[in-house]
Write a protein that holds these residues in place. Structure first.
Motif, short mmCIF file in Angstrom:
data_model
loop_
_atom_site.label_atom_id
_atom_site.label_comp_id
_atom_site.label_asym_id
_atom_site.label_seq_id
_atom_site.Cartn_x
_atom_site.Cartn_y
_atom_site.Cartn_z
N GLN A 1 -60.60 0.05 3.25
CA GLN A 1 -61.27 1.32 3.00
C GLN A 1 -62.60 1.12 2.27
O GLN A 1 -63.60 1.76 2.59
N CYS B 1 -65.10 -0.07 4.76
CA CYS B 1 -65.57 0.98 5.68
C CYS B 1 -66.60 1.87 5.01
O CYS B 1 -67.55 2.35 5.66
N ARG C 1 -62.16 5.90 10.51
CA ARG C 1 -61.15 5.29 9.63
C ARG C 1 -61.13 5.94 8.25
O ARG C 1 -60.08 6.11 7.64
N LEU C 2 -62.31 6.34 7.76
CA LEU C 2 -62.35 7.02 6.47
C LEU C 2 -61.80 8.44 6.57
O LEU C 2 -61.25 8.96 5.58
N TRP D 1 -58.21 7.99 6.05
CA TRP D 1 -57.93 7.73 4.64
C TRP D 1 -57.96 9.02 3.83
O TRP D 1 -57.19 9.23 2.90
N ALA E 1 -60.44 9.01 -1.88
CA ALA E 1 -60.35 9.09 -0.42
C ALA E 1 -61.12 10.30 0.10
O ALA E 1 -61.84 10.21 1.12
#
Length: 904
Positions: free
Chosen positions: A709, A712, A734-735, A738, A746
């Motif tokens: 994370q 990214c 991808r974030l 998260w 996040a």
């Protein structure tokens, strides 16, 4: 003896000046540590004698390592501290109790080494408060392991207590070099030619050819003891041929052989007296005579050995080589007789451990009664925290056990004790010995577990996953809790292996699911990591959160590692800080070295993300004092990240390169990924986006727990700025996943990704959202970075007034936190808005990491004793550092510290 000592100091002007300088500094309020190194007979003990004489009215305490007593935990340390025990009452209760238990003065829980070390440091400091203290330790190569470790720890923490700690150490195979490595030393070499000739002339029996004399000087290398001893008993004709030439063997061996010849020429009763004295380690005169009575040896036997030994209330050999010559020159029968006599003379009620040890060495063969006594001695050693001593007792007990099953049990216990003590060299042989006996299935499973732990102890290197899984599988039906703990260790090893062992994680997850479930913290964390591996990070959010809530105070490195990484994976900085704070506090209270070496780098990483970079650097500096193999790896990772955020390109690249090299050398994919993330952070800060993109793409190739994370987040920023929309879109997706974790970190990271790579019309709202989330989560680093990105975006939208507000706030925060590269990037952006920016000193006054830690703790109201306990310093050293802090910050008392630190 006094005249001889003066002769041995011939030609030691440089060394004597160094000792005088040491004493001047100690009298002036500073502490000094010195290791005098040199071969046997070169004059180390004579230098200690000289230092004791020069100390004059100062307090002087002495002890020496004894080879025969190297198995007795804290034995040398107790002798050194004995004259200071009236100051014990001045120590904090927890330290006082730890030292009493370690020295066998009272009962209680076995103290951890770190706690005993702090107690000794405090005892020295308290003694020095009355008058400067000089501690002299001779023959340090023969110190028992716990005394060596404690004194090395104290030597590395002394600073401003008015204490001199001086060791004399001879290089011995397998001993003496590691414990005091890195401490200031004084290497003692042989005398110069002129002084050596003068010394030799003083003992030669008659005129000797000058060329022969020169050859003797050359052969001895100017060693004073060799020059004094080797000519003894040789005729002028024998001297004419020197001392035997280069092939005669090492000098210490030749001197020892000379002593051995002199001993062999003595009457039998005198040889028996010398042997009992050599075997008895303490130098207890009454005990020596009691033992000699069992051998029928009377006081008259001492007279012929007058030049080799002094016998009174205390027994002292002229030189340690005399003791070793007597010991090594005796045959097995005579040695057993000496031990038997000492066992008979030793009071089993007052000193049961030494009596058991002597009985063990007197035994002709297996003896269950003696083995039982040794096992009890091991229990007493464990109660005092002497794990290495316990292991030695158990190993000897195993060798004396006649029953194969009992022998196997004791060998396995000895292996476990050696491993717990961090001494892995003996473990494989003991496990092999245990396997020769009748092990039950549970014992066999524990053999496999110990083998796997030996492999894992040095660090989470590639190749330890499968042995740990094999051990967990064997333990599954026999000891489910131990099986789950072992599987959790395997998870840690697999996560560290990362991209270098791609199938390991799924293999561990499968094995973990096959184990009986458990509701203890290890079992809950194990299930959560299995879900993360097999079902994906999003599915693991809830199990990881439940696992974090189940974790109590941390007393297991594997548990700490898993809990800290669970918090990082969720983006729960508050939980990460809480877990690591509790772990550090618990470790410092109990002195648990293994947990502290893991906890400090983890806490430093969490503090770095909170923007407390100076505090993080201070913890990393302290971590080196308590480091083990796994701790080294974690410190390298944390140092790379902190260096990247600090933004000093040269030092940051050096730290990142060190992590990369270690990652490749050991097959640690997670360390490789962390280094790639750190490289991306550094280059994003420097505004070198193509290099940041390259590093982030490399780091994101594998989904490392938590690190993915972070990477990214760097990738989306670097890709947008470097013009790679496809890479930015992938990182954004991808974030977004998260963000479903729902934590401020996040959510903030998802908002930044949306602002950078999402719909342009939503960018302003997403930036404001990110700033809010990061601020709410205490993520100072990311809040300032979000403001920087927002300010840059506003400037490009030609909204200069608003841009200045965000950029100014970012710049001030970066400068306050000590993030030089990001601060410079914000300053350039501010200049581009037309604002005049006064370049401020990043990080404020140049406090060292340790000074910064002390200042923060003092500002928070902690007294010096408490600060010292947290940072492994004496209260007097804390006070000395505070005076320097006051001068640097321009304040005069603790009340002003908080304002001065806030303004940095």
């Amino acid at each position: 003896m006094a005249d001889q000592a003066k002769r041995q100091l011939l030609g030691r002007e440089r060394e004597s000046a160094e000792l005088e300088r040491l004493l001047r500094e100690v009298r002036g309020g500073r502490s000094r540590v010195l290791v005098v190194r040199g071969e046997a007979g070169v004059g180390k003990s004579a230098l200690l004698d000289q230092l004791a004489g020069l100390a004059g009215p100062l307090q002087v305490v002495r002890a020496a390592g004894v080879e025969a007593e190297a198995e007795f935990a804290y034995s040398a340390l107790q002798r050194l501290c004995a004259p200071l025990q009236d100051r014990l009452e001045r120590l904090p209760e927890v330290q006082r109790d730890a030292l009493r238990v370690a020295f066998g003065l009272s009962g209680g829980a076995a103290p951890e080494m770190l706690l005993v070390g702090m107690a000794v440091l405090g005892l020295f400091a308290e003694a020095a408060a009355d008058a400067p203290l000089v501690c002299l330790v001779d023959d340090a190569q023969w110190l028992d392991l716990m005394s060596q470790r404690i004194l090395a720890f104290v030597g590395r923490r002394l600073d401003a207590e008015s204490v001199a700690l001086v060791f004399a150490e001879r290089a011995v195979d397998g001993a003496g070099d590691e414990g005091f490595a890195g401490l200031p030393d004084l290497v003692l070499r042989g005398l110069g030619d002129a002084e050596a000739r003068a010394l030799l002339d003083s003992v030669l029996p008659g005129p000797v050819d000058a060329r022969v004399r020169d050859r003797i000087v050359a052969e001895t290398g100017g060693n004073p003891l060799a020059l004094l001893e080797l000519p003894r008993g040789l005729s002028p004709a024998e001297l004419a041929f020197g001392f035997g030439g280069p092939g005669a063997g090492p000098l210490a061996t030749r001197v020892e052989d000379g002593f051995r010849r002199r001993v062999q020429a003595l009457p039998a009763d005198t040889r028996a007296l010398l042997l009992v004295a050599a075997v008895e380690p303490v130098g207890d005169g009454p005990l020596l005579w009691d033992a000699l009575r069992f051998l029928g040896v009377g006081p008259e036997a001492a007279a012929p050995a007058g030049e080799l030994i002094t016998v009174g209330a205390a027994v002292r050999f002229r030189h340690p080589l005399v003791r070793s010559a007597v010991w090594r020159g005796a045959d097995a029968t005579a040695l057993r007789a000496a031990h038997r006599a000492l066992a008979e003379a030793t009071d089993g009620g007052r000193d049961p451990d030494r009596r058991a040890w002597h009985r063990a060495h007197a035994a002709l063969g297996p003896d269950e009664e003696v083995a039982v006594e040794l096992e009890r001695s091991a229990d007493r050693a464990l109660a005092r925290g002497g794990r290495a001593a316990a292991a030695s007792f158990l190993e000897r007990a195993a060798a004396l056990t006649p029953d194969p099953k009992g022998r196997a049990r004791r060998a396995l216990a000895a292996a476990d004790a050696y491993l717990t003590a961090g001494l892995t060299a003996r473990v494989p042989d003991l496990l092999a010995a245990a396997e020769l006996g009748a092990l039950d299935p549970l014992q066999q499973a524990h053999v496999h577990r110990l083998r796997a732990r030996v492999a894992a102890l040095a660090g989470p290197e590639l190749g330890v996953v499968r042995p740990l899984l094999d051990a967990a599988d064997r333990l599954g039906a026999l000891d489910p809790a131990a099986a789950r703990e072992t599987a959790l260790m395997a998870f840690g090893a697999a996560i560290w292996a990362g991209r270098h062992d791609d199938g390991a994680l799924r293999q561990v997850a499968g094995a973990a699911r096959a184990l009986p479930p458990g509701d203890e913290p290890a079992g809950i964390l194990l299930r959560a990591l299995a879900v993360w591996t097999t079902d994906g990070p999003a599915a693991a959010h809830a199990p990881l959160a439940r696992a974090l809530r189940a974790v109590p105070d941390i007393d297991d490195p594997a548990l700490l590692w898993a809990a800290a990484n669970a918090a990082a994976e969720l983006g729960d900085l508050g939980a990460w800080l809480d877990v690591t704070e509790r772990a550090v506090r618990s470790a410092r209270t109990t002195g648990a070295l293994s947990i502290l070496s893991t906890a400090l780098p983890h806490r430093a990483a969490a503090l770095g993300f909170a923007g407390r970079l100076a505090e993080a650097r201070g913890l990393l500096a302290g971590a080196t004092a308590v480091e083990n193999g796994a701790g080294l790896v974690m410190r390298l990772a944390a140092t790379a990240g902190i260096g990247a955020y600090q933004g000093r390109e040269r030092s940051a690249l050096a730290a990142i390169g060190a992590a990369e090299r270690e990652g490749e050398r050991c097959g640690l994919g997670r360390l490789t990924a962390t280094a790639a993330w750190a490289r991306a952070v550094l280059h994003n800060g420097l505004g070198n986006y193509p290099l940041a993109l390259e590093a982030a793409l490399r780091g994101a190739e594998y989904q490392d727990l938590a690190v993915h994370q972070w990477t990214c987040g760097e990738l989306v920023e670097a890709a947008v700025r470097a013009g790679d929309p496809a890479a930015a879109a992938g990182a954004r997706e991808r974030l977004a996943e998260w963000g479903r974790a729902g934590t401020p970190w996040a959510l903030g990271a998802r908002a930044v990704a949306e602002a950078l790579a999402g719909p342009p019309e939503q960018a302003e709202d997403r930036y404001r959202e990110a700033v809010g989330h990061f601020g709410a989560g205490g993520l100072g680093v990311f809040e300032a970075r979000a403001r920087l990105l927002f300010g840059e975006w506003l400037r490009r939208q030609n909204r200069r007034a608003l841009a200045r507000d965000e950029l100014r706030a970012a710049y001030e925060e970066f400068a306050r936190m000590g993030q030089e590269a990001f601060a410079e990037r914000a300053r350039r952006e501010l200049l581009a808005t037309g604002e005049t920016v006064r370049k401020r000193a990043v990080g404020g006054p140049e406090l060292t990491p340790q000074e910064a830690q002390i200042a923060r703790l003092a500002a928070a109201g902690h007294p010096n004793a408490e600060i010292g306990a947290q940072l492994f310093l004496s209260p007097r050293t804390v006070e000395w550092h505070l005076r320097k802090v006051f001068a640097k910050l321009g304040v005069s008392n603790r009340r002003e510290l908080s304002g001065a630190l806030t303004g940095r």
